[in-house]
Design a protein around this motif. Sequence first.
Motif, PDB file in Angstrom:
ATOM      1  N   ALA A  26      -8.304  -3.525  -2.376  1.00  0.00           N
ATOM      2  CA  ALA A  26      -8.381  -4.977  -2.582  1.00  0.00           C
ATOM      3  C   ALA A  26      -9.393  -5.664  -1.670  1.00  0.00           C
ATOM      4  CB  ALA A  26      -7.001  -5.602  -2.393  1.00  0.00           C
ATOM      5  N   GLY A  27      -9.785  -5.001  -0.602  1.00  0.00           N
ATOM      6  CA  GLY A  27     -10.795  -5.554   0.290  1.00  0.00           C
ATOM      7  C   GLY A  27     -10.392  -6.876   0.914  1.00  0.00           C
ATOM      8  N   THR A  28     -11.258  -7.880   0.781  1.00  0.00           N
ATOM      9  CA  THR A  28     -11.043  -9.166   1.439  1.00  0.00           C
ATOM     10  C   THR A  28      -9.900  -9.973   0.829  1.00  0.00           C
ATOM     11  OG1 THR A  28     -12.742 -10.178   0.024  1.00  0.00           O
ATOM     12  CG2 THR A  28     -13.446  -9.343   2.183  1.00  0.00           C
ATOM     13  N   GLU A  29      -9.342  -9.500  -0.282  1.00  0.00           N
ATOM     14  CA  GLU A  29      -8.184 -10.190  -0.860  1.00  0.00           C
ATOM     15  C   GLU A  29      -6.952 -10.044   0.033  1.00  0.00           C
ATOM     16  OE1 GLU A  29      -7.555 -12.100  -3.698  1.00  0.00           O
ATOM     17  OE2 GLU A  29      -9.724 -12.290  -3.649  1.00  0.00           O
ATOM     18  N   ILE A  30      -6.982  -9.077   0.950  1.00  0.00           N
ATOM     19  CA  ILE A  30      -5.857  -8.851   1.867  1.00  0.00           C
ATOM     20  C   ILE A  30      -6.285  -9.231   3.273  1.00  0.00           C
ATOM     21  CG2 ILE A  30      -4.286  -7.153   2.872  1.00  0.00           C
ATOM     22  CD1 ILE A  30      -4.434  -5.585   0.277  1.00  0.00           C
ATOM     23  N   SER A  31      -5.617 -10.217   3.841  1.00  0.00           N
ATOM     24  CA  SER A  31      -5.914 -10.662   5.203  1.00  0.00           C
ATOM     25  C   SER A  31      -5.124  -9.879   6.243  1.00  0.00           C
ATOM     26  CB  SER A  31      -5.612 -12.163   5.359  1.00  0.00           C
ATOM     27  OG  SER A  31      -6.449 -12.938   4.526  1.00  0.00           O
ATOM     28  N   CYS A  32      -4.025  -9.271   5.842  1.00  0.00           N
ATOM     29  CA  CYS A  32      -3.167  -8.538   6.765  1.00  0.00           C
ATOM     30  C   CYS A  32      -3.948  -7.405   7.436  1.00  0.00           C
ATOM     31  CB  CYS A  32      -1.964  -7.949   6.041  1.00  0.00           C
ATOM     32  SG  CYS A  32      -0.870  -9.174   5.296  1.00  0.00           S
ATOM     33  N   ARG A  33      -3.951  -7.408   8.741  1.00  0.00           N
ATOM     34  CA  ARG A  33      -4.591  -6.366   9.531  1.00  0.00           C
ATOM     35  C   ARG A  33      -3.833  -6.218  10.839  1.00  0.00           C
ATOM     36  NH1 ARG A  33      -7.233  -6.463   5.463  1.00  0.00           N
ATOM     37  NH2 ARG A  33      -9.455  -6.009   5.139  1.00  0.00           N
ATOM     38  N   ARG A  34      -4.043  -5.113  11.502  1.00  0.00           N
ATOM     39  CA  ARG A  34      -3.477  -4.967  12.835  1.00  0.00           C
ATOM     40  C   ARG A  34      -4.026  -6.078  13.729  1.00  0.00           C
ATOM     41  NH1 ARG A  34      -3.022   0.576  16.437  1.00  0.00           N
ATOM     42  NH2 ARG A  34      -2.010  -0.374  18.258  1.00  0.00           N
ATOM     43  N   LEU A 133       5.823  -3.185   5.456  1.00  0.00           N
ATOM     44  CA  LEU A 133       5.794  -3.561   4.044  1.00  0.00           C
ATOM     45  C   LEU A 133       5.417  -5.018   3.841  1.00  0.00           C
ATOM     46  CD1 LEU A 133       9.083  -1.828   2.825  1.00  0.00           C
ATOM     47  CD2 LEU A 133       6.745  -1.050   2.417  1.00  0.00           C
ATOM     48  N   HIS A 134       5.598  -5.822   4.883  1.00  0.00           N
ATOM     49  CA  HIS A 134       5.438  -7.262   4.753  1.00  0.00           C
ATOM     50  C   HIS A 134       3.996  -7.637   4.436  1.00  0.00           C
ATOM     51  CE1 HIS A 134       7.408 -11.119   5.265  1.00  0.00           C
ATOM     52  NE2 HIS A 134       6.327 -11.575   5.849  1.00  0.00           N
ATOM     53  N   GLY A 135       3.829  -8.581   3.539  1.00  0.00           N
ATOM     54  CA  GLY A 135       2.511  -9.091   3.204  1.00  0.00           C
ATOM     55  C   GLY A 135       2.042  -8.730   1.816  1.00  0.00           C
ATOM     56  N   LEU A 136       2.545  -7.595   1.301  1.00  0.00           N
ATOM     57  CA  LEU A 136       2.158  -7.136  -0.032  1.00  0.00           C
ATOM     58  C   LEU A 136       3.395  -7.013  -0.921  1.00  0.00           C
ATOM     59  CD1 LEU A 136      -0.409  -4.276   0.755  1.00  0.00           C
ATOM     60  CD2 LEU A 136      -0.817  -6.732   0.535  1.00  0.00           C
ATOM     61  N   PRO A 137       3.258  -7.205  -2.223  1.00  0.00           N
ATOM     62  CA  PRO A 137       4.401  -6.992  -3.122  1.00  0.00           C
ATOM     63  C   PRO A 137       4.760  -5.514  -3.150  1.00  0.00           C
ATOM     64  CG  PRO A 137       2.394  -7.342  -4.384  1.00  0.00           C
ATOM     65  CD  PRO A 137       2.043  -7.629  -2.961  1.00  0.00           C
ATOM     66  N   ASN A 138       6.041  -5.240  -3.283  1.00  0.00           N
ATOM     67  CA  ASN A 138       6.522  -3.854  -3.309  1.00  0.00           C
ATOM     68  C   ASN A 138       6.918  -3.490  -4.736  1.00  0.00           C
ATOM     69  OD1 ASN A 138       8.299  -4.318  -0.147  1.00  0.00           O
ATOM     70  ND2 ASN A 138       6.129  -4.079  -0.540  1.00  0.00           N
ATOM     71  N   ILE A 139       5.940  -3.061  -5.518  1.00  0.00           N
ATOM     72  CA  ILE A 139       6.143  -2.703  -6.913  1.00  0.00           C
ATOM     73  C   ILE A 139       6.011  -1.195  -7.067  1.00  0.00           C
ATOM     74  CG2 ILE A 139       5.491  -3.157  -9.299  1.00  0.00           C
ATOM     75  CD1 ILE A 139       6.350  -5.655  -7.773  1.00  0.00           C
ATOM     76  N   ASP A 140       7.054  -0.576  -7.576  1.00  0.00           N
ATOM     77  CA  ASP A 140       7.060   0.871  -7.752  1.00  0.00           C
ATOM     78  C   ASP A 140       6.058   1.288  -8.829  1.00  0.00           C
ATOM     79  OD1 ASP A 140       8.725   3.379  -6.988  1.00  0.00           O
ATOM     80  OD2 ASP A 140       8.658   3.456  -9.177  1.00  0.00           O
ATOM     81  N   VAL A 141       5.654   2.561  -8.801  1.00  0.00           N
ATOM     82  CA  VAL A 141       4.730   3.074  -9.820  1.00  0.00           C
ATOM     83  C   VAL A 141       5.327   2.950 -11.213  1.00  0.00           C
ATOM     84  CG1 VAL A 141       3.474   4.641  -8.294  1.00  0.00           C
ATOM     85  CG2 VAL A 141       5.609   5.411  -9.343  1.00  0.00           C
ATOM     86  N   SER A 142       6.638   2.896 -11.297  1.00  0.00           N
ATOM     87  CA  SER A 142       7.310   2.750 -12.593  1.00  0.00           C
ATOM     88  C   SER A 142       7.262   1.322 -13.111  1.00  0.00           C
ATOM     89  CB  SER A 142       8.774   3.176 -12.458  1.00  0.00           C
ATOM     90  OG  SER A 142       9.482   2.278 -11.607  1.00  0.00           O
ATOM     91  N   GLY A 143       6.871   0.387 -12.238  1.00  0.00           N
ATOM     92  CA  GLY A 143       6.875  -1.023 -12.591  1.00  0.00           C
ATOM     93  C   GLY A 143       8.079  -1.762 -12.041  1.00  0.00           C
ATOM     94  N   PHE A 155      -4.534 -12.624  -1.420  1.00  0.00           N
ATOM     95  CA  PHE A 155      -4.693 -12.781  -2.874  1.00  0.00           C
ATOM     96  C   PHE A 155      -4.824 -14.241  -3.302  1.00  0.00           C
ATOM     97  CE2 PHE A 155      -1.961  -9.039  -2.053  1.00  0.00           C
ATOM     98  CZ  PHE A 155      -2.867  -8.046  -2.412  1.00  0.00           C
ATOM     99  N   LEU A 156      -5.793 -14.898  -2.720  1.00  0.00           N
ATOM    100  CA  LEU A 156      -6.019 -16.308  -3.059  1.00  0.00           C
ATOM    101  C   LEU A 156      -6.636 -16.467  -4.440  1.00  0.00           C
ATOM    102  CD1 LEU A 156      -7.393 -17.614   0.372  1.00  0.00           C
ATOM    103  CD2 LEU A 156      -5.019 -17.556  -0.458  1.00  0.00           C
ATOM    104  N   ASP A 157      -7.320 -15.426  -4.920  1.00  0.00           N
ATOM    105  CA  ASP A 157      -8.024 -15.524  -6.201  1.00  0.00           C
ATOM    106  C   ASP A 157      -7.506 -14.556  -7.261  1.00  0.00           C
ATOM    107  OD1 ASP A 157      -9.844 -17.480  -5.187  1.00  0.00           O
ATOM    108  OD2 ASP A 157     -10.896 -15.860  -4.135  1.00  0.00           O
ATOM    109  N   THR A 158      -6.500 -13.766  -6.934  1.00  0.00           N
ATOM    110  CA  THR A 158      -5.985 -12.775  -7.878  1.00  0.00           C
ATOM    111  C   THR A 158      -4.473 -12.760  -7.842  1.00  0.00           C
ATOM    112  OG1 THR A 158      -6.137 -11.043  -6.191  1.00  0.00           O
ATOM    113  CG2 THR A 158      -8.008 -11.253  -7.699  1.00  0.00           C
ATOM    114  N   ASN A 159      -3.885 -12.127  -8.860  1.00  0.00           N
ATOM    115  CA  ASN A 159      -2.433 -11.958  -8.922  1.00  0.00           C
ATOM    116  C   ASN A 159      -2.105 -10.504  -8.580  1.00  0.00           C
ATOM    117  OD1 ASN A 159       0.273 -11.810  -9.437  1.00  0.00           O
ATOM    118  ND2 ASN A 159       0.158 -12.484 -11.568  1.00  0.00           N
ATOM    119  N   PRO A 160      -1.572 -10.235  -7.382  1.00  0.00           N
ATOM    120  CA  PRO A 160      -1.325  -8.854  -6.975  1.00  0.00           C
ATOM    121  C   PRO A 160      -0.257  -8.159  -7.809  1.00  0.00           C
ATOM    122  CG  PRO A 160      -0.277 -10.354  -5.446  1.00  0.00           C
ATOM    123  CD  PRO A 160      -1.132 -11.196  -6.353  1.00  0.00           C
TER     124      PRO A 160
END
Length: 215
Positions: A26-34, A133-143, A155-160
């Motif tokens: 996702a690159g710059t769409e994710i601000s979460c960093r150490r 886990l915090h900061g990103l949606p937790n969606i399983d590979v199954s959906g 994700f200011l410009d996209t729907n994660p």
Amino acid sequence: MDIILKQYKNLLATVDQWFDRCIESAGTEISCRRGCSACCRGLFEISLLDAALLQKGFSILDENCRQRILGKSRARLHSLQQQWPDFQEPFILNTLPHEEWFEMPEEDMTPCPLLSDDGTCLVYQFRPMTCRLHGLPNIDVSGESFSDEYCSLNFLDTNPLEMKELRWEFRKTFEQEFELLGSFSEKITGRRQLELDTFIPTALLIDFNRAGWHQ
């Protein structure tokens, strides 16, 4: 007990690997960093397994740092006991009414006691599952959705929720976590339990050797 904690730490490492892959994708769409501590405020409930691992990281800090952190944790405990007088050692939240602690006030901006003055986590390699886990949606590979929440800085410009590249084997990971927690709780309390939660500040105050777990 150390073997279980090592296995859990290895499991947490796979969560970090997933998070790193998400950042690469996702690159710059994710601000979460150490080093970002925007979400490290208020109270987060963590498992007893997380609490034991936190104490491992806490134990290798220098003495002055540990004393400062313990002072903050004891002050936090005191304020919690004003609200919940029965919240006593070993500080297990599940002994309290669930509705009182499960949804903590969002306006609580008290910094985590394990943050340094510059906002970095002092026990980063030992931090709990929820922090990873915090900061990103937790969606399983199954959906299947385990959480559709994500940090407002991301994700200011996209729907994660529509980004399949962010999905991961969450169900499998959580099943492995519960298996380890069950084994850990059995060693500590003599019974296999999957609901033993505490807060991060009180996790540092738990005495795993003298807390009377078998009572």
